[in-house]
Design a protein around this motif. Structure first.
Motif, PDB file in Angstrom:
ATOM      1  N   ALA A  42       0.843  -1.205   0.000  1.00  0.00           N
ATOM      2  CA  ALA A  42       0.000   0.000   0.000  1.00  0.00           C
ATOM      3  C   ALA A  42       0.875   1.251   0.000  1.00  0.00           C
ATOM      4  N   GLY A  43       1.985   1.192   0.735  1.00  0.00           N
ATOM      5  CA  GLY A  43       2.898   2.330   0.783  1.00  0.00           C
ATOM      6  C   GLY A  43       3.479   2.655  -0.579  1.00  0.00           C
ATOM      7  N   MET A  44       3.794   1.611  -1.360  1.00  0.00           N
ATOM      8  CA  MET A  44       4.347   1.837  -2.702  1.00  0.00           C
ATOM      9  C   MET A  44       3.323   2.487  -3.622  1.00  0.00           C
ATOM     10  N   VAL A  45       2.038   2.117  -3.452  1.00  0.00           N
ATOM     11  CA  VAL A  45       0.978   2.748  -4.247  1.00  0.00           C
ATOM     12  C   VAL A  45       0.850   4.224  -3.877  1.00  0.00           C
ATOM     13  N   VAL A  46       0.891   4.511  -2.584  1.00  0.00           N
ATOM     14  CA  VAL A  46       0.774   5.903  -2.127  1.00  0.00           C
ATOM     15  C   VAL A  46       1.948   6.733  -2.631  1.00  0.00           C
ATOM     16  N   VAL A  47       3.161   6.163  -2.652  1.00  0.00           N
ATOM     17  CA  VAL A  47       4.323   6.879  -3.175  1.00  0.00           C
ATOM     18  C   VAL A  47       4.088   7.289  -4.626  1.00  0.00           C
ATOM     19  N   GLU A  48       3.582   6.357  -5.417  1.00  0.00           N
ATOM     20  CA  GLU A  48       3.354   6.638  -6.839  1.00  0.00           C
ATOM     21  C   GLU A  48       2.384   7.802  -7.030  1.00  0.00           C
ATOM     22  N   TYR A  49       1.279   7.795  -6.300  1.00  0.00           N
ATOM     23  CA  TYR A  49       0.289   8.862  -6.457  1.00  0.00           C
ATOM     24  C   TYR A  49       0.755  10.165  -5.805  1.00  0.00           C
ATOM     25  N   ALA A  50       1.462  10.057  -4.693  1.00  0.00           N
ATOM     26  CA  ALA A  50       1.956  11.261  -4.021  1.00  0.00           C
ATOM     27  C   ALA A  50       2.955  11.997  -4.896  1.00  0.00           C
ATOM     28  N   GLN A  51       3.798  11.250  -5.632  1.00  0.00           N
ATOM     29  CA  GLN A  51       4.751  11.882  -6.545  1.00  0.00           C
ATOM     30  C   GLN A  51       4.017  12.647  -7.641  1.00  0.00           C
ATOM     31  N   ARG A  52       2.954  12.056  -8.165  1.00  0.00           N
ATOM     32  CA  ARG A  52       2.179  12.746  -9.205  1.00  0.00           C
ATOM     33  C   ARG A  52       1.540  14.019  -8.653  1.00  0.00           C
ATOM     34  N   MET A  53       0.983  13.925  -7.436  1.00  0.00           N
ATOM     35  CA  MET A  53       0.283  15.075  -6.852  1.00  0.00           C
ATOM     36  C   MET A  53       1.230  16.222  -6.542  1.00  0.00           C
ATOM     37  N   THR A  54       2.393  15.900  -5.977  1.00  0.00           N
ATOM     38  CA  THR A  54       3.347  16.963  -5.654  1.00  0.00           C
ATOM     39  C   THR A  54       3.920  17.575  -6.931  1.00  0.00           C
ATOM     40  N   ALA A  55       4.105  16.735  -7.966  1.00  0.00           N
ATOM     41  CA  ALA A  55       4.593  17.267  -9.246  1.00  0.00           C
ATOM     42  C   ALA A  55       3.578  18.238  -9.842  1.00  0.00           C
ATOM     43  N   LEU A  56       2.293  17.909  -9.738  1.00  0.00           N
ATOM     44  CA  LEU A  56       1.250  18.808 -10.247  1.00  0.00           C
ATOM     45  C   LEU A  56       1.207  20.115  -9.463  1.00  0.00           C
ATOM     46  N   MET A  57       1.400  20.030  -8.147  1.00  0.00           N
ATOM     47  CA  MET A  57       1.418  21.247  -7.320  1.00  0.00           C
ATOM     48  C   MET A  57       2.603  22.126  -7.706  1.00  0.00           C
ATOM     49  N   ASP A  58       3.770  21.496  -7.906  1.00  0.00           N
ATOM     50  CA  ASP A  58       4.954  22.261  -8.323  1.00  0.00           C
ATOM     51  C   ASP A  58       4.717  22.916  -9.679  1.00  0.00           C
ATOM     52  N   GLU A  59       4.064  22.163 -10.577  1.00  0.00           N
ATOM     53  CA  GLU A  59       3.791  22.699 -11.912  1.00  0.00           C
ATOM     54  C   GLU A  59       2.838  23.888 -11.837  1.00  0.00           C
ATOM     55  N   MET A  60       1.834  23.795 -10.972  1.00  0.00           N
ATOM     56  CA  MET A  60       0.890  24.895 -10.815  1.00  0.00           C
ATOM     57  C   MET A  60       1.595  26.149 -10.298  1.00  0.00           C
ATOM     58  N   THR A  61       2.458  25.963  -9.293  1.00  0.00           N
ATOM     59  CA  THR A  61       3.188  27.099  -8.727  1.00  0.00           C
ATOM     60  C   THR A  61       4.087  27.736  -9.776  1.00  0.00           C
ATOM     61  N   THR A  62       4.776  26.906 -10.546  1.00  0.00           N
ATOM     62  CA  THR A  62       5.669  27.418 -11.584  1.00  0.00           C
ATOM     63  C   THR A  62       4.895  28.200 -12.638  1.00  0.00           C
TER      64      THR A  62
END
Length: 297
Positions: A60-80
């Protein structure tokens, strides 16, 4: 569940240690443990198995890592994107860079870029080439510098260097008097090779297999100077890019051509479909136009 919880969880996953993650985040270990525990309670699943020395991910932790990386990348992209819209004078670039490549080309490039664009901050993380590709794909880095080929359906590719790979042998080696050696003649040679993190490991191995044999690997390394010194000590042969060969001054090492010719091609990559910041686009344009790499080879 909050984004900050996911970000702290990613740090624990990265370090495989709550203690090390807490140090990296500059928060207390109990506070970090509490955050992870709250995230697990929100999701109703155990994400980390804690031992005395490590914190290993569950499925379950590995699944959360995969989605968390996508979410943080989207947040960084929005800020940029928002920063670019406001025409800020400052910018920031996150670049993944293999150490092999960084030591060769980038000190001069970075110095010239900083001189021209002093308000753009560059954050460099050194990973092996394969990990750089994966990290650009996951959104950890906006830009990556890699050895080609990569899947151009997934990445925008901006070539920057193309040069020949050379064979290095000791001056007393039977090949030393030749100008060129056929790769098929290396069947019985002990080779000082690249470790698996480097793209050149698989690229060269593929060439050997195409020639009909597996290379006899004596050592694996990520340091070109160590590899050339092992040749100078007559412990084996190795294959290095021309740019690195240009830096070798040991007269006991002979540098020969290879047949067939093996090319070392470097490029800046970005993920297709991802917004690239003004700072990132400026950096790519700068290194393509300045041709600083060609002055190194």
């Amino acid at each position: 569940m909050e984004l900050r919880q996911l970000q702290t969880f990613l740090e624990v996953a990265k370090h495989k240690s709550i203690t090390k993650a807490a140090e990296a985040l500059h928060i207390s270990q109990p506070a970090l443990s509490k955050s992870i525990k709250a995230l697990e309670e929100d999701l109703g699943m155990t994400l980390i198995v804690r031992t005395n020395k490590t914190s290993d991910l569950t499925d379950a932790g590995m699944v959360v890592v995969e989605y968390a990386q996508r979410m943080t990348a989207l947040m960084d992209e929005m800020t940029t994107t928002l920063n670019d819209m406001t025409n800020l004078a400052r910018g920031q670039i996150n670049i993944g860079l293999p150490p092999f490549i960084g030591s060769l080309f980038f000190p001069k490039v970075m110095a010239e870029f900083h001189k021209t664009f002093p308000n753009i901050e560059i954050n460099i993380t050194e990973y092996g080439g394969a990990r750089v590709v994966k990290s650009v794909e996951d959104g950890e880095f906006e830009l990556g510098v890699v050895v080609l080929p990569v899947n151009e359906e997934d990445f925008n590719v901006f070539p920057i260097v193309e040069e020949e790979m050379k064979l290095l042998v000791h001056q007393d080696h039977e090949f030393a008097s030749r100008e060129q050696v056929d790769i098929k003649d290396l069947t019985e040679e002990e080779i000082i090779f690249y470790n698996e993190e480097f793209a050149l490991h698989q690229i060269l191995r593929t060439h050997f297999i195409t020639a009909g044999f597996e290379p006899k690997i004596l050592f694996k390394s990520s340091q070109w100077d160590f590899m050339s010194e092992m040749v100078a000590a007559n412990l084996g042969i190795t294959i290095l890019p021309q740019s690195i060969c240009n830096r070798i001054v040991n007269e006991e090492v002979k540098i020969l051509g290879l047949k067939p010719n093996i090319l070392w091609r470097l490029a800046v990559i970005t993920k297709r479909g991802r917004y690239i910041s003004y700072a990132g686009r400026t950096f790519i344009d700068f290194i393509l136009k300045a041709k600083l790499f060609s002055q190194t080879t």
